[in-house]
Scaffold this motif. Structure first.
Motif, mmCIF file in Angstrom:
data_model
loop_
_atom_site.group_PDB
_atom_site.id
_atom_site.type_symbol
_atom_site.label_atom_id
_atom_site.label_comp_id
_atom_site.label_asym_id
_atom_site.label_seq_id
_atom_site.Cartn_x
_atom_site.Cartn_y
_atom_site.Cartn_z
ATOM 1 N N THR A 230 38.707 -13.764 48.398
ATOM 2 C CA THR A 230 39.205 -13.817 47.020
ATOM 3 C C THR A 230 39.520 -15.242 46.605
ATOM 4 O OG1 THR A 230 40.138 -11.597 47.252
ATOM 5 C CG2 THR A 230 40.986 -12.956 45.459
ATOM 6 N N LEU A 231 40.197 -15.978 47.475
ATOM 7 C CA LEU A 231 40.564 -17.356 47.150
ATOM 8 C C LEU A 231 39.322 -18.207 46.922
ATOM 9 C CD1 LEU A 231 43.458 -17.992 49.716
ATOM 10 C CD2 LEU A 231 43.622 -17.228 47.343
ATOM 11 N N THR A 232 38.309 -18.019 47.767
ATOM 12 C CA THR A 232 37.081 -18.795 47.638
ATOM 13 C C THR A 232 36.402 -18.526 46.295
ATOM 14 O OG1 THR A 232 36.759 -18.691 50.035
ATOM 15 C CG2 THR A 232 34.862 -19.313 48.718
ATOM 16 N N GLU A 233 36.311 -17.264 45.927
ATOM 17 C CA GLU A 233 35.662 -16.911 44.665
ATOM 18 C C GLU A 233 36.454 -17.437 43.476
ATOM 19 O OE1 GLU A 233 35.327 -12.696 44.884
ATOM 20 O OE2 GLU A 233 33.632 -12.729 46.269
ATOM 21 N N ALA A 257 26.748 -23.704 62.583
ATOM 22 C CA ALA A 257 25.811 -24.819 62.419
ATOM 23 C C ALA A 257 24.586 -24.387 61.621
ATOM 24 C CB ALA A 257 25.400 -25.352 63.782
ATOM 25 N N GLN A 258 24.105 -23.168 61.854
ATOM 26 C CA GLN A 258 22.936 -22.681 61.133
ATOM 27 C C GLN A 258 23.229 -22.530 59.642
ATOM 28 O OE1 GLN A 258 21.846 -19.085 63.185
ATOM 29 N NE2 GLN A 258 21.250 -20.169 65.061
ATOM 30 N N ARG A 259 24.439 -22.075 59.323
ATOM 31 C CA ARG A 259 24.786 -21.892 57.907
ATOM 32 C C ARG A 259 25.231 -23.215 57.279
ATOM 33 N NH1 ARG A 259 26.892 -15.700 57.271
ATOM 34 N NH2 ARG A 259 25.778 -14.884 59.077
ATOM 35 N N ASP A 260 25.721 -24.114 58.094
ATOM 36 C CA ASP A 260 26.103 -25.464 57.683
ATOM 37 C C ASP A 260 26.856 -25.480 56.349
ATOM 38 O OD1 ASP A 260 26.349 -28.192 57.986
ATOM 39 O OD2 ASP A 260 24.408 -28.632 57.063
ATOM 40 N N PRO A 261 28.055 -24.903 56.311
ATOM 41 C CA PRO A 261 28.805 -24.840 55.050
ATOM 42 C C PRO A 261 29.170 -26.226 54.532
ATOM 43 C CG PRO A 261 30.193 -24.236 56.910
ATOM 44 C CD PRO A 261 28.794 -24.321 57.438
ATOM 45 N N ASP A 262 29.310 -26.302 53.218
ATOM 46 C CA ASP A 262 29.668 -27.572 52.584
ATOM 47 C C ASP A 262 31.109 -27.973 52.882
ATOM 48 O OD1 ASP A 262 27.175 -27.882 50.941
ATOM 49 O OD2 ASP A 262 27.906 -25.983 50.110
ATOM 50 N N VAL A 263 31.965 -26.970 53.052
ATOM 51 C CA VAL A 263 33.398 -27.202 53.228
ATOM 52 C C VAL A 263 33.903 -26.338 54.369
ATOM 53 C CG1 VAL A 263 35.683 -27.071 52.124
ATOM 54 C CG2 VAL A 263 33.664 -27.676 50.750
ATOM 55 N N LEU A 264 34.794 -26.874 55.184
ATOM 56 C CA LEU A 264 35.476 -26.106 56.224
ATOM 57 C C LEU A 264 36.970 -26.073 55.919
ATOM 58 C CD1 LEU A 264 33.780 -27.428 59.500
ATOM 59 C CD2 LEU A 264 33.426 -25.200 58.409
ATOM 60 N N VAL A 265 37.517 -24.868 55.861
ATOM 61 C CA VAL A 265 38.962 -24.699 55.736
ATOM 62 C C VAL A 265 39.509 -24.423 57.129
ATOM 63 C CG1 VAL A 265 40.832 -23.324 54.776
ATOM 64 C CG2 VAL A 265 38.826 -23.843 53.373
ATOM 65 N N LEU A 302 37.012 -31.374 54.889
ATOM 66 C CA LEU A 302 37.869 -30.530 55.718
ATOM 67 C C LEU A 302 39.176 -30.306 54.972
ATOM 68 C CD1 LEU A 302 37.335 -32.378 59.124
ATOM 69 C CD2 LEU A 302 36.012 -30.460 58.189
ATOM 70 N N VAL A 303 39.575 -29.050 54.868
ATOM 71 C CA VAL A 303 40.780 -28.699 54.118
ATOM 72 C C VAL A 303 41.717 -27.934 55.048
ATOM 73 C CG1 VAL A 303 41.697 -27.557 52.063
ATOM 74 C CG2 VAL A 303 39.359 -28.470 52.034
ATOM 75 N N ALA A 304 42.894 -28.465 55.290
ATOM 76 C CA ALA A 304 43.877 -27.801 56.149
ATOM 77 C C ALA A 304 44.853 -27.006 55.294
ATOM 78 C CB ALA A 304 44.632 -28.838 56.975
ATOM 79 N N THR A 322 45.503 -25.499 46.758
ATOM 80 C CA THR A 322 44.993 -26.521 47.668
ATOM 81 C C THR A 322 43.473 -26.477 47.735
ATOM 82 O OG1 THR A 322 46.994 -26.433 49.015
ATOM 83 C CG2 THR A 322 45.044 -27.375 50.034
ATOM 84 N N LEU A 323 42.903 -25.280 47.907
ATOM 85 C CA LEU A 323 41.455 -25.151 47.976
ATOM 86 C C LEU A 323 40.812 -25.594 46.672
ATOM 87 C CD1 LEU A 323 38.894 -24.203 49.445
ATOM 88 C CD2 LEU A 323 39.318 -21.915 48.493
ATOM 89 N N SER A 324 41.366 -25.164 45.544
ATOM 90 C CA SER A 324 40.812 -25.531 44.254
ATOM 91 C C SER A 324 40.809 -27.043 44.063
ATOM 92 C CB SER A 324 41.621 -24.865 43.134
ATOM 93 O OG SER A 324 41.205 -25.329 41.863
ATOM 94 N N GLY A 325 41.924 -27.689 44.380
ATOM 95 C CA GLY A 325 41.993 -29.131 44.228
ATOM 96 C C GLY A 325 40.961 -29.846 45.076
ATOM 97 N N ALA A 326 40.762 -29.345 46.305
ATOM 98 C CA ALA A 326 39.775 -29.957 47.201
ATOM 99 C C ALA A 326 38.360 -29.786 46.659
ATOM 100 C CB ALA A 326 39.889 -29.348 48.596
#
Length: 335
Positions: A230-233, A257-265, A302-304, A322-326
């Protein structure tokens, strides 16, 4: 290298006898409202609260912090099961509430606190080896409220772990304690953040993977059935593992690694185990030859986020902000 890191701010036997009515709150709650009974349904169980509680007991951190956010610390007879650092804004009020147990109290420990209301966001709190079933407590005159996000019966769970359910819970608790104005204010404050996030959502195609912890070296990631989805969407991105039908589930570093996401939380846990902190996770990602080449690692995306904010709670809005700002910042860097 830039990692966005925020501090942990802003989760027995049935009772044999009936249970019978503190601390400093910040902010202070309004005086109890009229003693008219409040009747509501919580996860399929009808509850009647005859008067605003004066000796509430919360059985895990999410419930504790919600009552403190409503300014109800002075009406709490006990708390239990702290899983993360208490948000600084609640720390003083929390320190004045008796801690009944490190994890769930037993039925006997609960009875000794003489509560007139019991509340948890975790169904496991009402197991037979914890405080006992909610129906048994209600039969003894002690209403026991359970968050709709973790009902005992899975059929009663909402289709989505979202803020509407949390806002309904805040409204319920505010009504029970006769602090409706404070409840409405808290909901309005969080709705304002939701509106800001919606307006700021970047027009960019970003995928996010949420890493909670590892089990025997295998990463635990967020699937499509929990709050991170939900937060991601809401923040305007996609969950790299939205094909996994689970809140959290085990995967592999190769799959990431195969999906290689743009962002890691990265979940920031404060329990002190190796690999729990966001800093530990980052160090592991950078030290491994495979994960060091992930796009998110190489680009410092990277978002902690404190782990406790990743479950539905009064602090989930902080995780969203926090996620939105990042994401807004990352999208701007690519523009």
């Amino acid at each position: 290298m830039r990692t966005i890191l925020i501090p942990a701010v802003a989760g027995g036997a049935a009772l044999a006898v009936a249970l019978a009515g503190c601390s400093t709150a910040a902010p202070a709650a309004e005086a109890p409202g009229p003693a008219d009974a409040v009747t509501l349904t919580s996860c399929g169980l009808d509850l009647t609260v005859s008067a605003p509680p004066e000796r509430a007991v919360t059985l895990e951190q999410g419930a504790t912090e919600l009552l403190l956010a409503l300014g109800l610390g002075d009406r709490m007879a006990g708390t239990a099961y702290l899983t993360d650092a208490v948000a600084p804004e609640y720390a003083d009020a929390y320190a004045a509430v008796p801690v009944l147990a490190d994890q769930y109290p037993t039925a006997e420990q609960l009875r000794e606190a003489a509560p007139d209301f019991v509340y948890s966001m975790r169904a496991s709190a009402f197991a037979a080896d914890a405080v006992g079933e909610r129906a048994e407590l209600a039969d003894l005159g002690v209403p026991a409220y359970l968050s709709a996000n973790d009902c005992e019966d899975p059929a009663l769970l909402p289709d989505e772990a979202g803020f509407d359910t949390l806002f309904a819970e805040i409204t319920d608790l505010a009504a029970v304690f006769g602090v409706e104005d404070r409840g409405a204010e808290l909901v309005a404050e969080q709705q304002a953040v939701l509106d800001e996030v919606a307006a700021a959502a970047p027009d960019a195609d970003l995928d996010v993977a949420w890493i909670y912890s590892t089990i025997n070296g295998a990463p635990i990631v967020a699937g499509n059935a929990g709050l991170p989805q939900t937060l991601t969407e809401l923040a305007g991105a996609g969950n790299a593992f939205d094909d996994l039908d689970a809140q959290w589930t085990e995967t592999s570093w190769d799959a990431i690694a195969q999906r290689d996401p743009d962002v890691l939380v990265l979940a920031d846990l404060s329990r002190g185990l190796a690999g729990d902190s966001a800093a530990d996770k980052e160090a592991t990602l950078r030290a491994d030859a495979v994960t060091a080449e992930l796009s998110a690692v190489r680009a410092d995306r990277l978002v902690a986020i404190p782990a406790t904010e990743m479950d539905p709670s009064v602090r989930s809005i902080d995780a969203l902000a926090t996620l939105s700002g990042a994401l807004v910042e990352f999208a701007g860097a690519d523009a």
